[in-house]
Design a protein around this motif. Structure first.
Motif, PDB file in Angstrom:
ATOM      1  N   TRP A   1      -0.921 -10.046  -2.098  1.00  0.00           N
ATOM      2  CA  TRP A   1      -0.077 -11.142  -1.605  1.00  0.00           C
ATOM      3  C   TRP A   1       1.221 -11.261  -2.416  1.00  0.00           C
ATOM      4  N   GLN A   2       1.461 -10.302  -3.271  1.00  0.00           N
ATOM      5  CA  GLN A   2       2.604 -10.409  -4.195  1.00  0.00           C
ATOM      6  C   GLN A   2       3.110  -9.009  -4.531  1.00  0.00           C
TER       7      GLN A   2
ATOM      8  N   ARG B   1      -0.361  -6.669   5.398  1.00  0.00           N
ATOM      9  CA  ARG B   1      -0.020  -5.342   5.913  1.00  0.00           C
ATOM     10  C   ARG B   1       1.181  -4.779   5.153  1.00  0.00           C
ATOM     11  N   ALA B   2       2.113  -5.665   4.813  1.00  0.00           N
ATOM     12  CA  ALA B   2       3.308  -5.190   4.101  1.00  0.00           C
ATOM     13  C   ALA B   2       3.018  -4.882   2.630  1.00  0.00           C
ATOM     14  N   LEU B   3       2.084  -5.606   2.026  1.00  0.00           N
ATOM     15  CA  LEU B   3       1.977  -5.518   0.562  1.00  0.00           C
ATOM     16  C   LEU B   3       0.696  -4.888   0.032  1.00  0.00           C
ATOM     17  N   SER B   4      -0.308  -4.660   0.892  1.00  0.00           N
ATOM     18  CA  SER B   4      -1.556  -4.163   0.293  1.00  0.00           C
ATOM     19  C   SER B   4      -1.570  -2.642   0.219  1.00  0.00           C
ATOM     20  N   ILE B   5      -2.172  -2.187  -0.838  1.00  0.00           N
ATOM     21  CA  ILE B   5      -2.327  -0.748  -1.059  1.00  0.00           C
ATOM     22  C   ILE B   5      -3.522  -0.632  -2.009  1.00  0.00           C
ATOM     23  N   LEU B   6      -4.452   0.264  -1.730  1.00  0.00           N
ATOM     24  CA  LEU B   6      -5.704   0.268  -2.498  1.00  0.00           C
ATOM     25  C   LEU B   6      -5.972   1.619  -3.149  1.00  0.00           C
ATOM     26  N   PRO B   7      -5.589   1.748  -4.413  1.00  0.00           N
ATOM     27  CA  PRO B   7      -5.913   2.999  -5.119  1.00  0.00           C
ATOM     28  C   PRO B   7      -7.402   3.042  -5.496  1.00  0.00           C
ATOM     29  N   GLU B   8      -7.889   4.215  -5.734  1.00  0.00           N
ATOM     30  CA  GLU B   8      -9.316   4.403  -6.023  1.00  0.00           C
ATOM     31  C   GLU B   8      -9.788   3.519  -7.180  1.00  0.00           C
TER      32      GLU B   8
ATOM     33  N   CYS C   1       8.897 -11.715  -0.627  1.00  0.00           N
ATOM     34  CA  CYS C   1       7.636 -11.349   0.036  1.00  0.00           C
ATOM     35  C   CYS C   1       7.689 -11.700   1.524  1.00  0.00           C
ATOM     36  N   ALA C   2       8.262 -12.875   1.835  1.00  0.00           N
ATOM     37  CA  ALA C   2       8.374 -13.273   3.246  1.00  0.00           C
ATOM     38  C   ALA C   2       9.238 -12.274   4.001  1.00  0.00           C
ATOM     39  N   LEU C   3      10.330 -11.863   3.390  1.00  0.00           N
ATOM     40  CA  LEU C   3      11.216 -10.915   4.066  1.00  0.00           C
ATOM     41  C   LEU C   3      10.520  -9.558   4.262  1.00  0.00           C
TER      42      LEU C   3
END
Ligand SMILES: Cc1ncc(COP(=O)(O)O)c(C=O)c1O
Length: 478
Positions: A351-352, A326-333, A159-161
């Motif tokens: 966060w994961q 910013r790298a990991l979030s994505i929000l489906p309906e 996740c850090a990378l």
């Protein structure tokens, strides 16, 4: 209309639950009676199991009896006080019971809204832990960053990378794919999860630079600086570095402050992997090993190694949560909800890597409350004392040498001379079933590791291990 299956009634669950807890308690009482390293041969268990799943449900007591009969012989007893292999995987009674409660609640904590207590307890205990470890304020939820429980340190590094990759490319890597030329850095002694992460994140394992170490197996910051400069001069984009506080082979301590200064100078994300040794920071006298953490972008420690919290529980902290999100979030309906839209809550799914997540914070909460910080510190100090005592005995025996510093609870030692007698010695010790040690290689030489860390290890177990080791040397020589 079809019928549902036969579930246990609450009364049956209570009865079987008591029997299961009784079985675990009896297992803990009998721990020292088992050979630590399982003597099972490949295929033993599978040969004893039916080829297909049962068509009709079986009684619970029959299943539990098979744990004793079939499963136990194939168990290497990680909770044995005579387990000195790898790094420990601490379980403790309060953590085990918290695991039961977590399973009983069976919640999915992917969003705040899917179980507010799951999220809020996690944020809160990770702030507690940050305070207990003396971490910089930026890593807490009160600062720009915060903590999250990952399954493992390997996931934390990945996740850090991903966050670092996203920061360096201003989001392009996440949206359009990892561009060529991104480079990462870790010492030659870093954990294998670092090259694994470089491969998964699309940098390619070949673009992880293996930075030279000094005589204590710690990263040389000047070597990091040179490697970054060389990559920049060649038109590549240095993006991510890992400093390890307590390497897996020998608990070598990379100098976090000096490494952090190099990273800051070059705009490289610094992740500090303190999977095992981070727990020692509960004790102020061991905090100096991670001095300079305020220069790190992310940090992780595994309570599941050395803080009495059974696997899995990795505490991962970032100094700037926006970069990770910013790298990991994505929000489906289908996950949209009022609390998320209002921006008032943490949704740990962002966060994961997986969406779903279980209620691991309960374990840490039960453990921190049951032992108190004072009890956790005693746990660490006791193990450090035991390891130091063992190191003294080894040093006093001219047949042996200690081959790396002993900053905490791991002793790396060997018989002087060739590798082969050491390999035979390790096999002989483990064959007795009275102790279990593993090995590593340092400077190309075969080295035995005695890692003190099991929950119930006391002085008598370390004394017995040393007696057994010496007896094995004598037997091998006669
Ligand atoms: C320094 C270090 N980092 C990472 C890991 C990997 O831990 P995990 O199993 O939590 O991924 C280990 C395991 O021993 C380790 O020692």
């Amino acid at each position: 209309m079809s019928n549902p299956p036969a579930h246990m009634s609450p009364e049956e669950f209570r009865r079987h639950g008591h029997a299961a807890v009784d079985w675990v308690a009896s297992y803990l009482e009998r721990l020292e009676t088992f050979p630590v390293l399982s003597r099972a041969a490949p295929g033993d268990l599978r040969a004893a199991l039916p080829a297909a799943a049962p068509e009709r449900g079986e009684p619970f007591d029959v299943i539990l009896a098979d744990v004793e009969r079939l499963i136990l012989p194939g168990i290497t007893h990680w909770q044995s006080p005579n387990f000195f292999a790898y790094f420990s995987g601490n379980a403790s009674p309060p953590a085990v019971l918290a695991e039961l409660v977590s399973a009983g609640l069976g919640v999915q904590g992917m969003l705040w809204a899917t179980s507010p207590a799951c999220t809020e307890l996690e944020t809160h205990v990770l702030d507690w832990l940050a305070g207990a470890l003396g971490l910089p304020a930026a890593f807490t939820s009160r600062g720009a960053g915060g903590g999250v429980i990952q399954d493992t340190a390997s996931s934390a590094t990945l996740c850090a990378l991903l966050a670092a990759r996203d920061r360096t490319t201003d989001g392009a890597a996440t949206e359009r794919g990892t561009p060529a030329g991104l480079v990462a850095y870790a010492s030659a002694q870093a954990h294998s999860s670092v090259p694994k992460a470089a491969g998964i994140a699309g940098l390619g394992r070949a673009h992880l630079r293996s930075v030279d170490v000094d005589g204590t197996y710690a990263m040389r910051p000047e070597a990091l600086d040179e490697a970054i400069r060389a990559d920049r001069a060649a038109g590549r984009a240095p993006c991510f570095a890992v400093a390890t506080v307590g390497t897996t082979s020998s608990t070598a301590m990379d100098p976090v402050r000096a490494v952090g200064e190099v990273c800051r100078r070059h705009g490289v994300w610094l992740h500090v992997d303190a999977a095992l040794a981070g727990s020692a920071a509960l004790c102020p006298e061991f905090r100096h090993f991670q001095d300079g953490l305020e220069l790190a972008d992310s940090y992780c420690v595994n309570p599941h190694k050395w803080m009495l919290t059974n696997f899995d529980c990795d505490a991962f902290y970032v100094a700037d949560r926006a970069a990770l999100l910013r790298a990991l979030s994505i929000l489906p309906e289908y996950l949209r909800n009022q609390a998320t839209e209002a921006g008032a809550v943490i949704d740990y799914r962002d966060w994961q890597i997986p969406l779903g997540r279980r209620f691991r914070a309960l374990k840490l909460w039960f453990v921190m409350r049951s032992y108190g910080l004072e009890g956790l510190r005693r746990h660490i100090r006791h193990h450090v004392d035991l390891a130091r005592q063992f190191a003294e005995w080894v040093r006093a025996d001219a047949r042996f040498e200690i081959v790396a510093p002993v900053p905490l609870s791991l002793v790396c030692f060997r018989l002087r001379g060739a590798d082969e007698p050491n390999e035979r010695l390790l096999a002989a010790i483990n064959a007795t079933g009275e102790a279990y040690l593993t090995h590593t290689r340092l400077d190309g030489r075969f080295v035995l590791r005695l890692a003190v860390g099991a929950t119930f290890t006391a002085a008598r177990h370390v004394e017995a291990a040393w007696r057994r080791i010496r007896a094995c040397v004598t037997e091998a020589a006669s």
